[in-house]
Design a protein around this motif. Structure first.
Motif, mmCIF file in Angstrom:
data_model
loop_
_atom_site.group_PDB
_atom_site.id
_atom_site.type_symbol
_atom_site.label_atom_id
_atom_site.label_comp_id
_atom_site.label_asym_id
_atom_site.label_seq_id
_atom_site.Cartn_x
_atom_site.Cartn_y
_atom_site.Cartn_z
ATOM 1 N N ILE A 55 34.256 39.681 39.605
ATOM 2 C CA ILE A 55 34.595 38.774 40.708
ATOM 3 C C ILE A 55 35.611 39.419 41.668
ATOM 4 C CG2 ILE A 55 36.469 37.576 39.473
ATOM 5 C CD1 ILE A 55 35.122 34.967 40.645
ATOM 6 N N PHE A 56 36.432 40.327 41.166
ATOM 7 C CA PHE A 56 37.418 40.970 42.049
ATOM 8 C C PHE A 56 36.740 41.890 43.065
ATOM 9 C CE2 PHE A 56 41.253 40.593 38.918
ATOM 10 C CZ PHE A 56 41.195 39.218 39.045
ATOM 11 N N ILE A 116 35.839 39.816 45.884
ATOM 12 C CA ILE A 116 37.001 39.530 46.746
ATOM 13 C C ILE A 116 37.256 40.726 47.662
ATOM 14 C CG2 ILE A 116 39.507 39.162 46.733
ATOM 15 C CD1 ILE A 116 39.093 37.388 44.241
ATOM 16 N N ILE A 135 33.648 36.422 48.366
ATOM 17 C CA ILE A 135 34.251 35.140 48.018
ATOM 18 C C ILE A 135 35.681 35.131 48.554
ATOM 19 C CG2 ILE A 135 32.790 34.766 45.976
ATOM 20 C CD1 ILE A 135 35.343 35.366 44.320
ATOM 21 N N ASP A 163 46.988 34.575 42.547
ATOM 22 C CA ASP A 163 46.204 34.168 41.382
ATOM 23 C C ASP A 163 45.756 32.720 41.554
ATOM 24 O OD1 ASP A 163 46.091 35.364 38.189
ATOM 25 O OD2 ASP A 163 45.581 33.265 38.540
ATOM 26 N N ASN A 172 47.312 43.401 31.474
ATOM 27 C CA ASN A 172 46.669 43.097 30.201
ATOM 28 C C ASN A 172 45.519 44.079 29.974
ATOM 29 O OD1 ASN A 172 48.324 40.808 29.840
ATOM 30 N ND2 ASN A 172 46.971 39.589 31.142
ATOM 31 N N GLN A 195 43.035 40.446 28.343
ATOM 32 C CA GLN A 195 42.356 40.716 29.612
ATOM 33 C C GLN A 195 41.093 39.871 29.729
ATOM 34 O OE1 GLN A 195 41.456 44.866 30.300
ATOM 35 N NE2 GLN A 195 40.837 44.493 32.421
ATOM 36 N N GLU A 196 40.940 39.221 30.895
ATOM 37 C CA GLU A 196 39.748 38.391 31.139
ATOM 38 C C GLU A 196 38.839 38.997 32.191
ATOM 39 O OE1 GLU A 196 41.169 34.507 32.111
ATOM 40 O OE2 GLU A 196 41.780 34.074 30.055
ATOM 41 N N HIS A 208 49.633 41.926 37.335
ATOM 42 C CA HIS A 208 50.160 40.605 37.695
ATOM 43 C C HIS A 208 51.592 40.798 38.193
ATOM 44 C CE1 HIS A 208 47.130 38.109 35.359
ATOM 45 N NE2 HIS A 208 46.978 39.282 34.759
HETATM 46 P P1 AMP Z 1 43.716 38.818 32.997
HETATM 47 O O1 AMP Z 1 43.751 37.801 31.892
HETATM 48 O O2 AMP Z 1 44.872 39.767 32.969
HETATM 49 O O3 AMP Z 1 42.368 39.527 33.075
HETATM 50 O O4 AMP Z 1 43.905 38.004 34.321
HETATM 51 C C1 AMP Z 1 42.874 37.569 35.149
HETATM 52 C C2 AMP Z 1 43.500 36.668 36.191
HETATM 53 O O5 AMP Z 1 42.597 36.512 37.260
HETATM 54 C C3 AMP Z 1 43.855 35.274 35.681
HETATM 55 O O6 AMP Z 1 45.242 35.053 35.848
HETATM 56 C C4 AMP Z 1 43.016 34.348 36.574
HETATM 57 O O7 AMP Z 1 43.674 33.156 36.885
HETATM 58 C C5 AMP Z 1 42.773 35.222 37.787
HETATM 59 N N1 AMP Z 1 41.578 34.929 38.564
HETATM 60 C C6 AMP Z 1 40.309 34.789 38.104
HETATM 61 N N2 AMP Z 1 39.465 34.557 39.113
HETATM 62 C C7 AMP Z 1 40.211 34.549 40.259
HETATM 63 C C8 AMP Z 1 39.918 34.358 41.636
HETATM 64 N N3 AMP Z 1 38.675 34.124 42.071
HETATM 65 N N4 AMP Z 1 40.935 34.429 42.532
HETATM 66 C C9 AMP Z 1 42.199 34.651 42.103
HETATM 67 N N5 AMP Z 1 42.536 34.849 40.815
HETATM 68 C C10 AMP Z 1 41.557 34.794 39.905
#
Ligand code: AMP
Length: 114
Positions: free
Chosen positions: A4-5, A8, A13, A29, A87, A94-95, A102
């Motif tokens: 998704i980044f 961006i 998006i 965020d 992360n 990490q998500e 951050h």
């Molecule tokens: P991490 O857990 O370190 O991978 O952090 C991923 C971060 O991305 C989380 O804090 C989410 O809230 C943030 N995030 C996910 N999608 C978006 C988005 N479309 N715009 C801004 N932040 C996002």
């Protein structure tokens, strides 16, 4: 694989972008954990910290830290301090698998982070 980044970066998006140059993009965020919570990302698609090498990415890493300092000043959190977090993978929490730092500030952080 793109995340998704990347969308961006490509303006596919929307995001609340606060900083941009040739190498780096930064945006707020979507789920802020502090009064100031900004993600600083390279435009290059690097999934995790594990793909980083000092030799190859020194310039990019410097650009990310320069961005953090400049944004912290712009957001008014530079003087009182802030936290930078990266992360990595499952145990790091990490998500999104596009490298991101951050930048958290505007309140006193806890330690240990949990
Ligand atoms: P991490 O857990 O370190 O991978 O952090 C991923 C971060 O991305 C989380 O804090 C989410 O809230 C943030 N995030 C996910 N999608 C978006 C988005 N479309 N715009 C801004 N932040 C996002």
């Amino acid at each position: 694989m793109s995340t998704i980044f990347k969308k961006i970066i490509d303006r596919e998006i929307p995001a609340d972008i606060v900083y941009e140059n040739e190498q780096v993009l930064a945006f707020r965020d979507i789920n802020p954990q502090a009064p100031v919570h900004i993600l600083i990302i390279p435009k290059e698609e690097i999934p995790t910290v594990r793909e980083i090498s000092g030799e190859k990415h020194a310039g990019l890493l410097a650009a990310m830290f320069d961005a953090a300092n400049e944004i912290a000043k712009n957001e008014g959190i530079s003087k009182d301090g802030f936290r930078l977090v990266i992360n990595c993978d499952k145990n790091g929490g990490q998500e999104v698998y596009h490298l991101h730092m951050h930048l958290l500030g505007g309140r006193r952080m806890q330690w240990p982070p949990g």
